[in-house]
Write an enzyme that holds these catalytic residues in place. Sequence first.
Site, PDB file in Angstrom:
ATOM      1  N   ASN A 169       0.858  -1.190   0.000  1.00 53.06           N
ATOM      2  CA  ASN A 169       0.000   0.000   0.000  1.00 53.06           C
ATOM      3  C   ASN A 169       0.899   1.247   0.000  1.00 53.06           C
ATOM      4  O   ASN A 169       1.701   1.441   0.919  1.00 53.06           O
ATOM      5  CB  ASN A 169      -0.889  -0.045   1.257  1.00 53.06           C
ATOM      6  CG  ASN A 169      -1.818   1.153   1.353  1.00 53.06           C
ATOM      7  OD1 ASN A 169      -1.416   2.269   1.062  1.00 53.06           O
ATOM      8  ND2 ASN A 169      -3.040   0.927   1.786  1.00 53.06           N
ATOM      9  N   HIS A 209       0.927   6.234   1.916  1.00 53.52           N
ATOM     10  CA  HIS A 209       1.653   7.212   2.742  1.00 53.52           C
ATOM     11  C   HIS A 209       2.873   7.809   2.053  1.00 53.52           C
ATOM     12  O   HIS A 209       3.451   8.769   2.555  1.00 53.52           O
ATOM     13  CB  HIS A 209       1.941   6.625   4.120  1.00 53.52           C
ATOM     14  CG  HIS A 209       0.653   6.362   4.843  1.00 53.52           C
ATOM     15  ND1 HIS A 209      -0.305   7.346   4.990  1.00 53.52           N
ATOM     16  CD2 HIS A 209       0.133   5.242   5.386  1.00 53.52           C
ATOM     17  CE1 HIS A 209      -1.360   6.823   5.615  1.00 53.52           C
ATOM     18  NE2 HIS A 209      -1.116   5.563   5.854  1.00 53.52           N
ATOM     19  N   HIS A 225      -5.662   3.470  -1.398  1.00 51.11           N
ATOM     20  CA  HIS A 225      -6.974   3.815  -0.842  1.00 51.11           C
ATOM     21  C   HIS A 225      -7.295   5.226  -1.327  1.00 51.11           C
ATOM     22  O   HIS A 225      -6.677   6.190  -0.887  1.00 51.11           O
ATOM     23  CB  HIS A 225      -6.901   3.760   0.688  1.00 51.11           C
ATOM     24  CG  HIS A 225      -8.203   4.025   1.366  1.00 51.11           C
ATOM     25  ND1 HIS A 225      -8.361   3.904   2.729  1.00 51.11           N
ATOM     26  CD2 HIS A 225      -9.424   4.403   0.896  1.00 51.11           C
ATOM     27  CE1 HIS A 225      -9.616   4.190   3.047  1.00 51.11           C
ATOM     28  NE2 HIS A 225     -10.275   4.502   1.952  1.00 51.11           N
ATOM     29  N   ARG A 237      -9.333   7.951  -0.820  1.00 47.34           N
ATOM     30  CA  ARG A 237     -10.289   8.405   0.196  1.00 47.34           C
ATOM     31  C   ARG A 237     -11.173   9.503  -0.359  1.00 47.34           C
ATOM     32  O   ARG A 237     -10.770  10.265  -1.244  1.00 47.34           O
ATOM     33  CB  ARG A 237      -9.535   8.921   1.433  1.00 47.34           C
ATOM     34  CG  ARG A 237      -8.749   7.850   2.175  1.00 47.34           C
ATOM     35  CD  ARG A 237      -8.201   8.412   3.469  1.00 47.34           C
ATOM     36  NE  ARG A 237      -9.262   8.637   4.421  1.00 47.34           N
ATOM     37  CZ  ARG A 237      -9.557   7.836   5.458  1.00 47.34           C
ATOM     38  NH1 ARG A 237      -8.821   6.761   5.681  1.00 47.34           N
ATOM     39  NH2 ARG A 237     -10.545   8.108   6.256  1.00 47.34           N
ATOM     40  N   ARG A 292      -7.023  12.827   0.945  1.00 47.17           N
ATOM     41  CA  ARG A 292      -5.942  13.354   1.791  1.00 47.17           C
ATOM     42  C   ARG A 292      -4.561  12.835   1.380  1.00 47.17           C
ATOM     43  O   ARG A 292      -3.568  13.436   1.701  1.00 47.17           O
ATOM     44  CB  ARG A 292      -6.201  13.044   3.260  1.00 47.17           C
ATOM     45  CG  ARG A 292      -6.043  11.604   3.617  1.00 47.17           C
ATOM     46  CD  ARG A 292      -6.128  11.392   5.101  1.00 47.17           C
ATOM     47  NE  ARG A 292      -7.459  11.600   5.607  1.00 47.17           N
ATOM     48  CZ  ARG A 292      -7.925  11.003   6.715  1.00 47.17           C
ATOM     49  NH1 ARG A 292      -7.138  10.208   7.409  1.00 47.17           N
ATOM     50  NH2 ARG A 292      -9.152  11.207   7.121  1.00 47.17           N
ATOM     51  N   GLU A 352      -8.711   0.219  -2.669  1.00 49.60           N
ATOM     52  CA  GLU A 352      -9.525   0.308  -1.443  1.00 49.60           C
ATOM     53  C   GLU A 352     -10.389   1.539  -1.551  1.00 49.60           C
ATOM     54  O   GLU A 352      -9.900   2.613  -1.927  1.00 49.60           O
ATOM     55  CB  GLU A 352      -8.627   0.498  -0.225  1.00 49.60           C
ATOM     56  CG  GLU A 352      -8.015  -0.735   0.309  1.00 49.60           C
ATOM     57  CD  GLU A 352      -7.138  -0.403   1.508  1.00 49.60           C
ATOM     58  OE1 GLU A 352      -7.234   0.702   2.065  1.00 49.60           O
ATOM     59  OE2 GLU A 352      -6.332  -1.257   1.854  1.00 49.60           O
ATOM     60  N   THR A 398      -8.239   3.659   8.672  1.00 50.31           N
ATOM     61  CA  THR A 398      -9.449   2.834   8.761  1.00 50.31           C
ATOM     62  C   THR A 398      -9.593   2.274  10.171  1.00 50.31           C
ATOM     63  O   THR A 398      -8.660   1.676  10.702  1.00 50.31           O
ATOM     64  CB  THR A 398      -9.367   1.671   7.749  1.00 50.31           C
ATOM     65  OG1 THR A 398      -8.948   2.200   6.494  1.00 50.31           O
ATOM     66  CG2 THR A 398     -10.695   0.964   7.612  1.00 50.31           C
ATOM     67  N   GLU A 438     -10.948  -9.396   3.622  1.00 53.06           N
ATOM     68  CA  GLU A 438      -9.664  -9.046   4.214  1.00 53.06           C
ATOM     69  C   GLU A 438      -9.926  -8.907   5.709  1.00 53.06           C
ATOM     70  O   GLU A 438     -10.713  -8.057   6.130  1.00 53.06           O
ATOM     71  CB  GLU A 438      -9.140  -7.723   3.639  1.00 53.06           C
ATOM     72  CG  GLU A 438      -7.817  -7.301   4.269  1.00 53.06           C
ATOM     73  CD  GLU A 438      -7.281  -5.977   3.730  1.00 53.06           C
ATOM     74  OE1 GLU A 438      -7.754  -5.517   2.671  1.00 53.06           O
ATOM     75  OE2 GLU A 438      -6.407  -5.400   4.384  1.00 53.06           O
ATOM     76  N   HIS A 459      -3.671  -4.446   8.038  1.00 51.09           N
ATOM     77  CA  HIS A 459      -3.771  -3.272   8.903  1.00 51.09           C
ATOM     78  C   HIS A 459      -2.819  -3.383  10.079  1.00 51.09           C
ATOM     79  O   HIS A 459      -2.925  -4.313  10.881  1.00 51.09           O
ATOM     80  CB  HIS A 459      -5.196  -2.984   9.409  1.00 51.09           C
ATOM     81  CG  HIS A 459      -5.423  -1.514   9.543  1.00 51.09           C
ATOM     82  ND1 HIS A 459      -5.040  -0.813  10.656  1.00 51.09           N
ATOM     83  CD2 HIS A 459      -5.904  -0.603   8.659  1.00 51.09           C
ATOM     84  CE1 HIS A 459      -5.304   0.464  10.462  1.00 51.09           C
ATOM     85  NE2 HIS A 459      -5.819   0.625   9.262  1.00 51.09           N
TER      86      HIS A 459
HETATM   87  N1  PXP Z   1      -6.037  -2.927   4.732  1.00 51.33           N
HETATM   88  C1  PXP Z   1      -6.933  -1.931   4.791  1.00 51.33           C
HETATM   89  C2  PXP Z   1      -8.352  -2.229   4.515  1.00 51.33           C
HETATM   90  C3  PXP Z   1      -6.545  -0.615   5.089  1.00 51.33           C
HETATM   91  O1  PXP Z   1      -7.463   0.366   5.127  1.00 51.33           O
HETATM   92  C4  PXP Z   1      -5.171  -0.352   5.289  1.00 51.33           C
HETATM   93  C5  PXP Z   1      -4.722   1.045   5.562  1.00 51.33           C
HETATM   94  O2  PXP Z   1      -4.942   1.816   4.421  1.00 51.33           O
HETATM   95  C6  PXP Z   1      -4.272  -1.421   5.210  1.00 51.33           C
HETATM   96  C7  PXP Z   1      -4.734  -2.708   4.957  1.00 51.33           C
HETATM   97  C8  PXP Z   1      -2.806  -1.238   5.419  1.00 51.33           C
HETATM   98  O3  PXP Z   1      -2.577  -0.885   6.742  1.00 51.33           O
HETATM   99  P1  PXP Z   1      -1.165  -0.323   7.185  1.00 51.33           P
HETATM  100  O4  PXP Z   1      -0.939   0.954   6.442  1.00 51.33           O
HETATM  101  O5  PXP Z   1      -1.321  -0.128   8.649  1.00 51.33           O
HETATM  102  O6  PXP Z   1      -0.138  -1.364   6.816  1.00 51.33           O
END
Ligand code: PXP
Length: 244
Positions: free
Chosen positions: A6, A9, A42, A44, A48, A69, A100, A150, A190
């Site tokens: 992901n 960030h 994601h 959003r 952001r 996402e 999330t 998930e 997550h």
């Molecule tokens: N899965 C989902 C559904 C999420 O919303 C996120 C965060 O965007 C992640 C996984 C990844 O989480 P992390 O950034 O804490 O690794």
Amino acid sequence: MRLFVNVDHVATVREARKTLEPDPLKAALLAEQAGADGITVHLREDRRHIQDHDVVRIKDQIQTVLNLEMAAVDEMVEIASRLRPYQVSLVPEKRQELTTEGGLDVCSQKDRLLKIKERLVAHGILFSLFVDADAKQIEASHSIGADSIEINTGLYTELKDPGDVQTELAKIRVGARQAAALGLRVFAGHGLNIQNVEAIAAIPEIEELNIGHSLVAQSIYNGMGNAVREMLKSIAQGARSVAN
Ligand code: PXP
């Protein structure tokens, strides 16, 4: 076990300056070179971090596949229908949250989610739901015909007491087994990092992980030394050109 990286960030850092760097696409391509099986973003509602143009560029230029996402809202369903990512993962979304919080409440909105699923599946998109390891939510996900769930590992990654961690892990194991027995594919994510991922990776039913924040943090630690060395080289070159 597949790893989806992901890159949200990376965009968070860019958006702090509203500039072009760091580019989440560039990070996605590096992640792929290192062995990532897919890229997750994601988009959003408040934009952001990841922007609409990021999603298009990433979808078009990665070599692997895109997991998008998004919140279960019309605007996002329209974007996904146009873009046709490999997979959509529906997540709950609140404007005020930092990230999330908790899984989707599938039980209370089965009809609405079923309609969204039908729209996405018509475009050949895999349909996944981010849920807590809760028997009712998993059963509801199956009943609307999701391809996968998930499992939310957020709580597991936040707990400190070893007994609590084991209790939460046991719930995730039971949830994964239940989902797989129903024919759902099982993913997790997550808050996962190098330390806490091992126990999750050891759950045989889980076949895909989504990891973002800790990988971006590790990238900074692993990359800062090289970045500073490059900068010092450029500074020295500039200083030498004045001396000459
Ligand atoms: N899965 C989902 C559904 C999420 O919303 C996120 C965060 O965007 C992640 C996984 C990844 O989480 P992390 O950034 O804490 O690794």
